[in-house]
Design a protein around this motif. Structure first.
Motif, PDB file in Angstrom:
ATOM      1  N   LEU A 229       0.833  -1.198   0.000  1.00  0.00           N
ATOM      2  CA  LEU A 229       0.000   0.000   0.000  1.00  0.00           C
ATOM      3  C   LEU A 229       0.870   1.251   0.000  1.00  0.00           C
ATOM      4  O   LEU A 229       0.584   2.229  -0.684  1.00  0.00           O
ATOM      5  CB  LEU A 229      -0.932  -0.012   1.216  1.00  0.00           C
ATOM      6  CG  LEU A 229      -2.089  -1.005   1.123  1.00  0.00           C
ATOM      7  CD1 LEU A 229      -2.819  -1.089   2.459  1.00  0.00           C
ATOM      8  CD2 LEU A 229      -3.058  -0.614   0.029  1.00  0.00           C
ATOM      9  N   ALA A 230       1.974   1.175   0.777  1.00  0.00           N
ATOM     10  CA  ALA A 230       2.879   2.320   0.823  1.00  0.00           C
ATOM     11  C   ALA A 230       3.474   2.580  -0.556  1.00  0.00           C
ATOM     12  O   ALA A 230       3.633   3.728  -0.976  1.00  0.00           O
ATOM     13  CB  ALA A 230       3.983   2.069   1.844  1.00  0.00           C
TER      14      ALA A 230
ATOM     15  N   ARG B 235       3.672   8.380   8.248  1.00  0.00           N
ATOM     16  CA  ARG B 235       2.520   8.960   7.580  1.00  0.00           C
ATOM     17  C   ARG B 235       1.442   9.368   8.590  1.00  0.00           C
ATOM     18  O   ARG B 235       0.961  10.505   8.576  1.00  0.00           O
ATOM     19  CB  ARG B 235       1.968   7.926   6.592  1.00  0.00           C
ATOM     20  CG  ARG B 235       0.747   8.336   5.832  1.00  0.00           C
ATOM     21  CD  ARG B 235       0.206   7.107   5.101  1.00  0.00           C
ATOM     22  NE  ARG B 235      -1.235   7.202   4.977  1.00  0.00           N
ATOM     23  CZ  ARG B 235      -1.846   7.597   3.865  1.00  0.00           C
ATOM     24  NH1 ARG B 235      -1.146   7.937   2.822  1.00  0.00           N
ATOM     25  NH2 ARG B 235      -3.143   7.657   3.812  1.00  0.00           N
ATOM     26  N   ASP B 236       1.126   8.448   9.480  1.00  0.00           N
ATOM     27  CA  ASP B 236       0.092   8.728  10.474  1.00  0.00           C
ATOM     28  C   ASP B 236       0.482   9.892  11.374  1.00  0.00           C
ATOM     29  O   ASP B 236      -0.306  10.791  11.643  1.00  0.00           O
ATOM     30  CB  ASP B 236      -0.165   7.492  11.354  1.00  0.00           C
ATOM     31  CG  ASP B 236      -0.930   6.431  10.603  1.00  0.00           C
ATOM     32  OD1 ASP B 236      -1.327   6.718   9.453  1.00  0.00           O
ATOM     33  OD2 ASP B 236      -1.119   5.336  11.144  1.00  0.00           O
ATOM     34  N   LEU B 237       1.734   9.824  11.822  1.00  0.00           N
ATOM     35  CA  LEU B 237       2.214  10.811  12.777  1.00  0.00           C
ATOM     36  C   LEU B 237       2.312  12.186  12.129  1.00  0.00           C
ATOM     37  O   LEU B 237       1.941  13.197  12.728  1.00  0.00           O
ATOM     38  CB  LEU B 237       3.589  10.370  13.281  1.00  0.00           C
ATOM     39  CG  LEU B 237       3.914  10.717  14.704  1.00  0.00           C
ATOM     40  CD1 LEU B 237       2.866  10.136  15.628  1.00  0.00           C
ATOM     41  CD2 LEU B 237       5.280  10.175  15.052  1.00  0.00           C
TER      42      LEU B 237
ATOM     43  N   VAL C 188       6.031  15.035   5.710  1.00  0.00           N
ATOM     44  CA  VAL C 188       7.274  14.281   5.868  1.00  0.00           C
ATOM     45  C   VAL C 188       7.293  13.074   4.948  1.00  0.00           C
ATOM     46  O   VAL C 188       6.291  12.377   4.796  1.00  0.00           O
ATOM     47  CB  VAL C 188       7.442  13.783   7.327  1.00  0.00           C
ATOM     48  CG1 VAL C 188       8.772  13.080   7.490  1.00  0.00           C
ATOM     49  CG2 VAL C 188       7.317  14.910   8.301  1.00  0.00           C
ATOM     50  N   GLU C 189       8.434  12.855   4.357  1.00  0.00           N
ATOM     51  CA  GLU C 189       8.632  11.637   3.582  1.00  0.00           C
ATOM     52  C   GLU C 189       9.724  10.819   4.230  1.00  0.00           C
ATOM     53  O   GLU C 189      10.638  11.362   4.843  1.00  0.00           O
ATOM     54  CB  GLU C 189       9.026  11.995   2.148  1.00  0.00           C
ATOM     55  CG  GLU C 189       7.806  12.051   1.266  1.00  0.00           C
ATOM     56  CD  GLU C 189       8.135  12.240  -0.182  1.00  0.00           C
ATOM     57  OE1 GLU C 189       9.335  12.362  -0.504  1.00  0.00           O
ATOM     58  OE2 GLU C 189       7.195  12.277  -0.972  1.00  0.00           O
ATOM     59  N   ILE C 190       9.603   9.509   4.079  1.00  0.00           N
ATOM     60  CA  ILE C 190      10.653   8.661   4.652  1.00  0.00           C
ATOM     61  C   ILE C 190      11.329   7.906   3.510  1.00  0.00           C
ATOM     62  O   ILE C 190      10.670   7.411   2.600  1.00  0.00           O
ATOM     63  CB  ILE C 190      10.089   7.713   5.738  1.00  0.00           C
ATOM     64  CG1 ILE C 190      11.226   6.903   6.361  1.00  0.00           C
ATOM     65  CG2 ILE C 190       8.996   6.816   5.211  1.00  0.00           C
ATOM     66  CD1 ILE C 190      10.852   6.295   7.694  1.00  0.00           C
ATOM     67  N   ALA C 191      12.638   7.889   3.551  1.00  0.00           N
ATOM     68  CA  ALA C 191      13.401   7.148   2.541  1.00  0.00           C
ATOM     69  C   ALA C 191      14.181   6.057   3.262  1.00  0.00           C
ATOM     70  O   ALA C 191      14.697   6.289   4.359  1.00  0.00           O
ATOM     71  CB  ALA C 191      14.370   8.096   1.836  1.00  0.00           C
TER      72      ALA C 191
END
Lengths: 686, 182
Positions: free
Chosen positions: A23-24, A362-364, A372-375
């Motif tokens: 899903l991500a 994502r939730d936070l 915010v994006e996370i790599a």
């Protein structure tokens, strides 16, 4: 049956994790065949859980997955368009599934109300017909391959009923691919006396004429392939071109029933992604961790026995020794290989932990109103399972911290000339026999003035002291430290980095922090790859043997008497490699009366510690480097100060592995309060 | 030092692991009148016994590796087929000085509350079968030195102190934690 249940729940956890990953990846936006593949994969997950749930009598779970499946089916066939809202719903349904699986696993009834609410929402969506033409990426029409008509001979014999699969459904699904003749094979039918109702005895011979490729046929069997003997062969000589205009799906003799409506429709020809996913699953088995642990234990014993054999070999007369030595050497080589192979079984990619993080971010980020994006980098880096399990909490904590304290709100970021969307980078790499995990953000960095002010108000720093930047950063690891004025459920409870640090140290790792104001903060964790073996230096002090972890050792030397000084208030200092270092006498620390006290008569090992930097450790003599199998002993006893674990030497004796940081702490405690030191108490008791 | 009396000290006896895993503390309460078996042993001339269900095996004393900064009654740890087992010197635990252990001394391996521990005793003397009528419970006495004795058993003209291994380990661990300052 309980075992099967447990396996099912384990699988569910894996499925749900994979579901979240998929899903991500959808959220990143892909489109086309790739999106279709991903949706197919998610669909299969839902279907697998549904099948299991039905088999294990979990109606609520089955119902939920059934409705989820319906939505997914409409998505992948282009009858529904994927958007943020729907994606959110899919993520939430994943949560509902996870909650339901947990509830079923623990036997406590879950929240049926919320499940029903989710089912309502899903079925509401499934009913919707697209108001606008679906997105182009999803609307690729299901093209029926205009191929040749082939005849297939299929033999299908279920070997277990446990999956709850109904052969009739499979035959009906096959019938939808083309013209089908099915023959029931009763040859395996036993005498009535020997009939075991739990064992399948029926088999089917199926002839199928279809233009669909073999992959489509195999897909129908996908969910039963572990529970049935399946043989699919093409019958030669009956290929003929099928007119594309002709109805490619002859109407089966009986109309498909309701249950079939949601059965996976044959997808487009398989893409490499799908095949890769199947390939990685091929040939893997599920093994109870206890069995692997038992194997690790046994290999440890093997290595100990081998060391004992080598020792016996030394005592033989030279001729026999030469002959035996070669054999022992060969044995040694093999046992190391066995050890490596066994350790490799326990190794897992950090992906299983990393994959949980994007969702949390994502939730936070939504809750905090941040962008915010996370790599992730290096998520295939492998580390021992025991370490993986211990990593989740510290990592979650660090990322929460980065989100809450590091990344600024979008407006502030724009004002600072940064892109409004912050980035958290999570990376893993192997380096020098350790795994290095970093959490980096491009936020505002550590507000050192605020940290210092807070530390002063908490009395952690004297008001007149002027600590360096590094020292201020280190305050973040102080117990109970938090700069947040208000306690939120995100962070700021002051149960924080000190707990993270302690957890990491317990695993034999360290945490450090680097920060640049305005540019961001990076947390670095360095951990051993495994907790089960350790490279160590065997030393003797006061007649006892100890192992010092090699990772801590820099070098060793016998200092000249002139290089040793007693410094009032600092104990003994020793001059090594151009530097005066504090000297720790292991004999004093462990109250060993026969240990050598003069550094010029023993060996000073220069060791690195997390809490006291580089120090000199005085021992009587070095006995050599050795790889040892770590044996915890606390489960039979209790923690012993200064000792990390034990190991067993070639002669069968137990040997203690030193915990250098704890040794430092022990010596400091002894220095602070000489009346109440363990050493003094030990003497008094004797 | 007492020589082994009736039983050869090197005898190795193993009970079923499953049975030994039963909670000993509960068993030694012995409310009903059913017969219970005990392993009787001698420490510095005194008679003691322990519920046989807690006994995993009996082995001759062999050198142990000492643990740093422990009270003297913790003799060290032993490698029992890969299991690291702490050994308690019962004589010393009862405040009667260290046992000068030789090959003739005996270590009784006990399984108690999921922990495997060993107790160093002078000799195993007997296997006793006793009805619980002959037992008198002794309440736990705070921090008393011999607080790990939970009952008295009359066998002929002898009075045998019944050791509660759970109390032994719990009290010892509390004392050790205080001793280590943690």
């Amino acid at each position: 049956m309980d075992e099967l249940r447990a396996t099912f729940f384990d699988e569910c956890s894996e499925y749900l994790l994979r579901n979240e990953e998929l899903l991500a990846s959808l959220r990143g936006g892909m489109g086309g065949a790739e999106e279709r593949e991903t949706l197919d994969a998610i669909f299969r997950i839902a279907h697998s859980i549904k099948a299991g749930a039905a088999a294990f009598g979990l109606p609520l779970l089955a119902d939920l997955t059934h409705h989820l499946e319906a939505v997914l089916d409409r998505l992948r066939t282009g009858r529904l368009a994927l958007d943020e809202v729907l994606l959110g719903l899919l993520l939430q349904s994943g949560d509902a599934l996870a909650a339901q699986v947990d509830a079923a696993r623990s036997g406590i009834g879950g929240n049926a109300g919320s499940v029903h609410a989710m089912i309502e929402r899903l079925s509401g969506i499934a009913m919707q017909e697209p108001a606008v033409p679906p997105m182009p990426s999803l609307s690729a029409p299901r093209t029926v391959p205009a191929g040749v008509l082939r005849r297939w001979a299929i033999r299908f014999r279920p070997i277990a009923y446990s999956g709850g699969n109904e052969p009739m459904l499979i035959i009906r699904a096959l019938a939808r691919l083309g013209r089908l003749v099915s023959t029931l094979d009763l040859t395996q039918l036993p005498d009535i006396e020997q009939f075991d109702p739990t064992e399948p005895v029926l088999a089917w011979r199926i002839e199928l004429e279809t233009i669909h490729p073999e992959a489509d046929i195999r897909e129908i069997f996908e969910f039963v392939e572990d529970e049935a003997d399946i043989l699919i062969e093409q019958v030669e000589g009956v290929e003929r071109a099928a007119a594309p205009a002709a109805d490619p799906l002859p109407v089966p003799a009986e109309p498909p029933q309701r249950a079939l409506a949601d059965f996976p429709a044959p997808p487009a020809p398989q893409s490499p992604v799908h095949e890769a996913a199947q390939g990685s699953g091929k040939g893997s088995i599920r093994v109870d961790l206890d069995r692997v642990d038992r194997l690790v234990d046994l290999v440890g014993e093997l290595i100990i026995t081998e060391a004992a054999l080598a020792q016996v070999c030394q005592e033989l007369d030279p001729r026999a020794q030469r002959r035996l030595a070669a054999v022992v050497k060969g044995l040694g080589l093999h046992s190391r290989n066995v050890q490596d192979a066994v350790m490799a079984i326990r190794m897992q990619p950090v992906k299983s932990i990393f994959a949980r993080m994007p969702r949390m971010v994502r939730d936070l980020a939504t809750r905090l109103g941040k962008n915010v994006e996370i790599a992730t980098v290096g998520e295939m880096t492998e580390v021992d399972k025991t370490i993986i399990e211990e990593l989740a909490d510290p990592l979650t904590h660090m990322i929460r911290n980065a989100l809450d304290h590091g990344i600024e709100p979008p407006a502030d970021r724009i004002a600072a000339g940064k892109p409004p969307c912050g980035t958290i980078t999570l990376s893993a790499e192997n380096k020098g026999g350790r795994i290095i995990i970093r959490v980096e953000d491009d936020g505002r960095g550590i507000d050192r003035a605020r940290v210092l002010a807070r530390a002063r108000s908490l009395g952690l720093v004297p008001p007149d002291a002027a600590p360096s930047s590094e020292e201020v950063d280190a305050l973040l690891f102080a117990p109970g430290f938090s700069t947040s004025d208000t306690v939120t459920d995100v962070s700021g409870r002051g149960v924080g980095m000190d707990v993270v640090q302690r957890n990491i140290q317990r695993l034999g790792g360290r945490v450090t922090v680097q920060s640049e104001p305005g540019r961001g903060t990076g947390w670095t964790m360095s951990l051993p790859l495994t907790l089960a073996v350790l490279d160590g230096m065997l030393v003797r002090t006061g007649g006892e043997l100890y192992v010092i972890p090699l990772a801590n050792i820099l070098d060793s030397t016998r200092p000249k008497p002139a290089d040793v000084r007693e410094v009032v208030g600092h104990g003994t200092m020793v001059y090594l490699r151009g530097d005066w270092l504090p000297l720790l006498r292991l004999g004093d620390l462990f109250n060993l009366p026969t240990a050598r006290r003069a550094p010029s008569q023993g060996i000073v090992v220069r060791v690195e510690t997390d809490t006291a930097g580089t120090i000199g450790l005085l021992v009587d003599e070095l006995l050599g480097q050795q790889q040892v199998v770590v044996k915890p002993f606390e489960q039979n006893f209790t923690h012993v100060r200064g000792i990390a674990a034990t190991t067993i030497l070639g002669n069968g004796r137990v040997c203690l592995i030193l915990d250098l940081d704890d040794c430092v702490a022990l010596s400091r405690a002894a220095a602070c309060d000489p009346r109440d030191t363990p050493c003094a108490a030990g003497r008094a008791a004797e | 030092m007492n020589a082994p009396t009736q039983m050869e000290s090197k005898t190795v006896m193993t009970t079923k692991a499953g049975a030994a895993a039963m909670p000993t503390a509960e068993r030694t309460k012995l409310q009903e009148g059913r017969p219970v078996q005990f392993v009787a042993f001698k420490v510095n001339g005194h008679d003691f016994a322990v519920d046989i269900m807690a006994v995993q095996e009996i082995k001759a004393w062999s050198d142990v590796s000492s643990l740093p900064n422990m009270p003297p009654y913790v003799r060290g740890v032993l490698n029992l087929r890969g299991n690291i087992v702490p050994i308690f010197d019962l004589r010393c635990r009862f405040g009667q000085g260290l046992t000068e252990a030789t090959r003739l001394h005996v270590v009784i391996i006990l399984l108690v509350q999921g922990r495997t521990i060993g107790i160093l005793v002078d000799a195993v003397s007997d296997i006793l079968k006793a009805s619980s009528d002959l037992l008198r419970d002794l309440p736990e006495q705070g921090d008393g030195r011999d607080g790990c004795v939970c009952g008295l058993l009359t066998a002929g003209d002898r009075m045998i102190a019944l050791l509660d291994p759970a109390r032994l380990i719990n009290q010892s661990l509390t004392a050790i934690a205080a001793h280590q300052g943690i």
